[in-house]
Design a protein around this motif. Structure first.
Motif, PDB file in Angstrom:
ATOM      1  N   PRO A   8       0.873  -1.206   0.132  1.00 40.89           N
ATOM      2  CA  PRO A   8      -0.043  -0.095   0.219  1.00 40.89           C
ATOM      3  C   PRO A   8       1.035   1.435  -0.130  1.00 40.89           C
ATOM      4  O   PRO A   8       2.145   1.436   0.534  1.00 40.89           O
ATOM      5  N   ILE A   9       0.368   1.760  -0.591  1.00 37.20           N
ATOM      6  CA  ILE A   9       1.181   3.450  -1.011  1.00 37.20           C
ATOM      7  C   ILE A   9       0.115   4.676  -0.429  1.00 37.20           C
ATOM      8  O   ILE A   9      -0.553   4.297  -1.334  1.00 37.20           O
ATOM      9  N   ASP A  10       1.077   6.001  -0.590  1.00 33.87           N
ATOM     10  CA  ASP A  10       0.343   7.242  -0.570  1.00 33.87           C
ATOM     11  C   ASP A  10       1.846   8.041  -1.104  1.00 33.87           C
ATOM     12  O   ASP A  10       2.701   7.442  -1.155  1.00 33.87           O
ATOM     13  N   GLU A  11       2.039   9.048  -0.194  1.00 30.74           N
ATOM     14  CA  GLU A  11       3.171   9.683  -0.506  1.00 30.74           C
ATOM     15  C   GLU A  11       4.084  10.074   0.646  1.00 30.74           C
ATOM     16  O   GLU A  11       4.465  10.628   0.776  1.00 30.74           O
ATOM     17  N   SER A  12       3.813   9.089   1.883  1.00 30.35           N
ATOM     18  CA  SER A  12       4.853   9.430   2.495  1.00 30.35           C
ATOM     19  C   SER A  12       6.018   9.049   2.208  1.00 30.35           C
ATOM     20  O   SER A  12       6.058   7.491   1.038  1.00 30.35           O
ATOM     21  N   ASP A  13       7.145   9.286   3.416  1.00 31.56           N
ATOM     22  CA  ASP A  13       8.595   8.281   3.102  1.00 31.56           C
ATOM     23  C   ASP A  13       8.611   7.353   3.722  1.00 31.56           C
ATOM     24  O   ASP A  13       8.658   6.241   3.098  1.00 31.56           O
ATOM     25  N   ARG A  14       7.833   6.946   4.737  1.00 33.02           N
ATOM     26  CA  ARG A  14       7.391   5.092   5.200  1.00 33.02           C
ATOM     27  C   ARG A  14       6.794   4.827   3.761  1.00 33.02           C
ATOM     28  O   ARG A  14       7.569   3.504   3.616  1.00 33.02           O
ATOM     29  N   SER A  15       5.881   4.900   2.432  1.00 30.13           N
ATOM     30  CA  SER A  15       5.948   3.785   2.272  1.00 30.13           C
ATOM     31  C   SER A  15       6.751   3.800   1.433  1.00 30.13           C
ATOM     32  O   SER A  15       6.195   2.529   0.511  1.00 30.13           O
ATOM     33  N   THR A  16       7.571   4.527   0.792  1.00 30.45           N
ATOM     34  CA  THR A  16       8.540   5.030  -0.393  1.00 30.45           C
ATOM     35  C   THR A  16       9.571   3.504   0.482  1.00 30.45           C
ATOM     36  O   THR A  16       9.726   2.942  -0.286  1.00 30.45           O
ATOM     37  N   ASP A  17       9.776   3.614   1.040  1.00 35.59           N
ATOM     38  CA  ASP A  17      10.382   2.830   2.374  1.00 35.59           C
ATOM     39  C   ASP A  17      10.062   1.108   2.187  1.00 35.59           C
ATOM     40  O   ASP A  17      10.802   0.649   1.835  1.00 35.59           O
ATOM     41  N   ILE A  31       5.244  -7.801  -7.235  1.00 33.36           N
ATOM     42  CA  ILE A  31       4.917  -6.872  -6.919  1.00 33.36           C
ATOM     43  C   ILE A  31       3.335  -5.779  -7.239  1.00 33.36           C
ATOM     44  O   ILE A  31       3.296  -5.083  -8.154  1.00 33.36           O
ATOM     45  N   THR A  32       2.646  -5.205  -6.540  1.00 32.08           N
ATOM     46  CA  THR A  32       1.414  -4.742  -6.821  1.00 32.08           C
ATOM     47  C   THR A  32       1.695  -3.623  -5.322  1.00 32.08           C
ATOM     48  O   THR A  32       1.646  -3.547  -4.744  1.00 32.08           O
ATOM     49  N   ALA A  33       1.379  -2.466  -6.079  1.00 31.17           N
ATOM     50  CA  ALA A  33       1.099  -1.604  -5.420  1.00 31.17           C
ATOM     51  C   ALA A  33       0.071  -0.720  -5.384  1.00 31.17           C
ATOM     52  O   ALA A  33      -0.330  -1.115  -6.891  1.00 31.17           O
ATOM     53  N   ILE A  34      -0.491  -0.311  -4.272  1.00 28.53           N
ATOM     54  CA  ILE A  34      -1.908  -0.261  -4.574  1.00 28.53           C
ATOM     55  C   ILE A  34      -2.074   0.857  -3.694  1.00 28.53           C
ATOM     56  O   ILE A  34      -1.689   1.304  -2.841  1.00 28.53           O
ATOM     57  N   HIS A  35      -2.440   1.785  -4.223  1.00 27.69           N
ATOM     58  CA  HIS A  35      -2.864   2.950  -3.387  1.00 27.69           C
ATOM     59  C   HIS A  35      -4.805   3.873  -3.285  1.00 27.69           C
ATOM     60  O   HIS A  35      -5.272   3.235  -4.604  1.00 27.69           O
ATOM     61  N   VAL A  36      -4.965   3.688  -2.079  1.00 27.21           N
ATOM     62  CA  VAL A  36      -6.758   3.673  -1.536  1.00 27.21           C
ATOM     63  C   VAL A  36      -6.842   5.391  -1.892  1.00 27.21           C
ATOM     64  O   VAL A  36      -6.715   6.036  -0.317  1.00 27.21           O
ATOM     65  N   LEU A  37      -7.833   5.359  -2.376  1.00 26.15           N
ATOM     66  CA  LEU A  37      -8.446   7.335  -1.995  1.00 26.15           C
ATOM     67  C   LEU A  37      -9.017   7.049  -1.173  1.00 26.15           C
ATOM     68  O   LEU A  37     -11.089   6.202  -1.796  1.00 26.15           O
ATOM     69  N   ASP A  38      -9.562   7.597  -0.219  1.00 24.16           N
ATOM     70  CA  ASP A  38     -11.247   7.744   1.100  1.00 24.16           C
ATOM     71  C   ASP A  38     -11.632   8.628   0.570  1.00 24.16           C
ATOM     72  O   ASP A  38     -11.483   9.641   0.303  1.00 24.16           O
ATOM     73  N   PRO A  39     -13.814   7.742  -0.221  1.00 24.23           N
ATOM     74  CA  PRO A  39     -14.257   8.907  -0.430  1.00 24.23           C
ATOM     75  C   PRO A  39     -14.559   9.803   0.763  1.00 24.23           C
ATOM     76  O   PRO A  39     -14.876  11.441   0.319  1.00 24.23           O
ATOM     77  N   GLY A  40     -14.084   9.973   1.736  1.00 23.57           N
ATOM     78  CA  GLY A  40     -14.239  10.912   2.620  1.00 23.57           C
ATOM     79  C   GLY A  40     -13.599  11.606   2.630  1.00 23.57           C
ATOM     80  O   GLY A  40     -13.698  12.918   2.572  1.00 23.57           O
ATOM     81  N   GLU A  64      -7.710  11.562  -8.601  1.00 17.41           N
ATOM     82  CA  GLU A  64      -7.420   9.940  -8.853  1.00 17.41           C
ATOM     83  C   GLU A  64      -5.894  10.531  -9.989  1.00 17.41           C
ATOM     84  O   GLU A  64      -5.304  10.288 -10.101  1.00 17.41           O
ATOM     85  N   ASN A  65      -6.881  11.889 -10.007  1.00 12.91           N
ATOM     86  CA  ASN A  65      -4.770  12.684 -11.147  1.00 12.91           C
ATOM     87  C   ASN A  65      -3.771  12.301 -10.184  1.00 12.91           C
ATOM     88  O   ASN A  65      -2.643  12.235 -10.473  1.00 12.91           O
ATOM     89  N   ARG A  66      -3.897  12.619  -8.797  1.00 11.97           N
ATOM     90  CA  ARG A  66      -2.857  12.654  -7.909  1.00 11.97           C
ATOM     91  C   ARG A  66      -2.159  11.654  -7.589  1.00 11.97           C
ATOM     92  O   ARG A  66      -1.411  10.619  -6.990  1.00 11.97           O
ATOM     93  N   ALA A  67      -3.163  10.016  -7.485  1.00 11.77           N
ATOM     94  CA  ALA A  67      -3.321   8.846  -7.210  1.00 11.77           C
ATOM     95  C   ALA A  67      -2.727   8.665  -8.468  1.00 11.77           C
ATOM     96  O   ALA A  67      -1.755   8.169  -8.145  1.00 11.77           O
ATOM     97  N   GLU A  68      -2.395   8.575  -9.376  1.00 16.37           N
ATOM     98  CA  GLU A  68      -1.934   8.220 -10.406  1.00 16.37           C
ATOM     99  C   GLU A  68      -0.295   8.871 -10.494  1.00 16.37           C
ATOM    100  O   GLU A  68       0.461   8.188 -11.005  1.00 16.37           O
ATOM    101  N   GLY A  69      -0.286  10.029 -10.731  1.00 16.82           N
ATOM    102  CA  GLY A  69       0.412  10.438 -10.319  1.00 16.82           C
ATOM    103  C   GLY A  69       2.363   9.685  -9.001  1.00 16.82           C
ATOM    104  O   GLY A  69       2.791   9.274  -9.499  1.00 16.82           O
TER     105      GLY A  69
END
Length: 144
Positions: A8-17, A31-40, A64-69
């Protein structure tokens, strides 16, 4: 034996690590990287409570565009380790979506950052790692 790792990835250093760890430790597995968009986050960004949300679709598209980045940067990071990376973008509750993905696919290991983002979100994402570790039907490695 591990054949498919989910990160699971987001924009954090920990997910990069976490992605770096997975690429180093599992060089010959999928390996699959998943990014979850929280509708909240979409609703919160509109600033409208209970009324019509004229900008909801636009805000969702921006997320969604940010997630694709984020996913593109993850693919580039994996390529530096000569690793092809599959990516997935899903919408839903973050920890639940990660566990659902594991249950609905052939993933046999999860590698997740211990926390991400900053401020209050940092605490929440730390709880995501904890929830995934508790609920995952496969082993979970938490990278700090």
């Amino acid at each position: 034996m591990t054949n498919h790792v989910l990160v699971p990835i987001d924009e954090s250093d920990r997910s990069t690590d976490a992605l770096e760890f997975a690429c180093r430790e599992y060089p010959d597995v999928e390996i699959t990287a998943i990014h979850v968009l929280d509708p909240g986050d979409f609703y919160a960004a509109t600033g409208i409570e209970g009324g019509a949300m004229a900008n909801y679709d636009e805000i969702r598209k921006q997320h969604e565009n940010r997630a694709e980045g984020i996913l593109e940067r993850a693919r580039e990071q994996a390529a530096a380790y000569d690793h092809d990376l599959e990516t997935e973008q899903v919408i839903g509750s973050v920890s639940r979506s990660i566990v659902d993905y594991v249950e609905g696919s052939d993933v046999d290991h999860v590698v997740i950052g211990s926390h991400g983002r900053t401020g209050a979100s940092r605490i929440l994402l730390g709880s995501v790692a904890e929830n995934v570790a508790r609920r995952s039907p496969v082993p979970v490695t938490i990278v700090r």
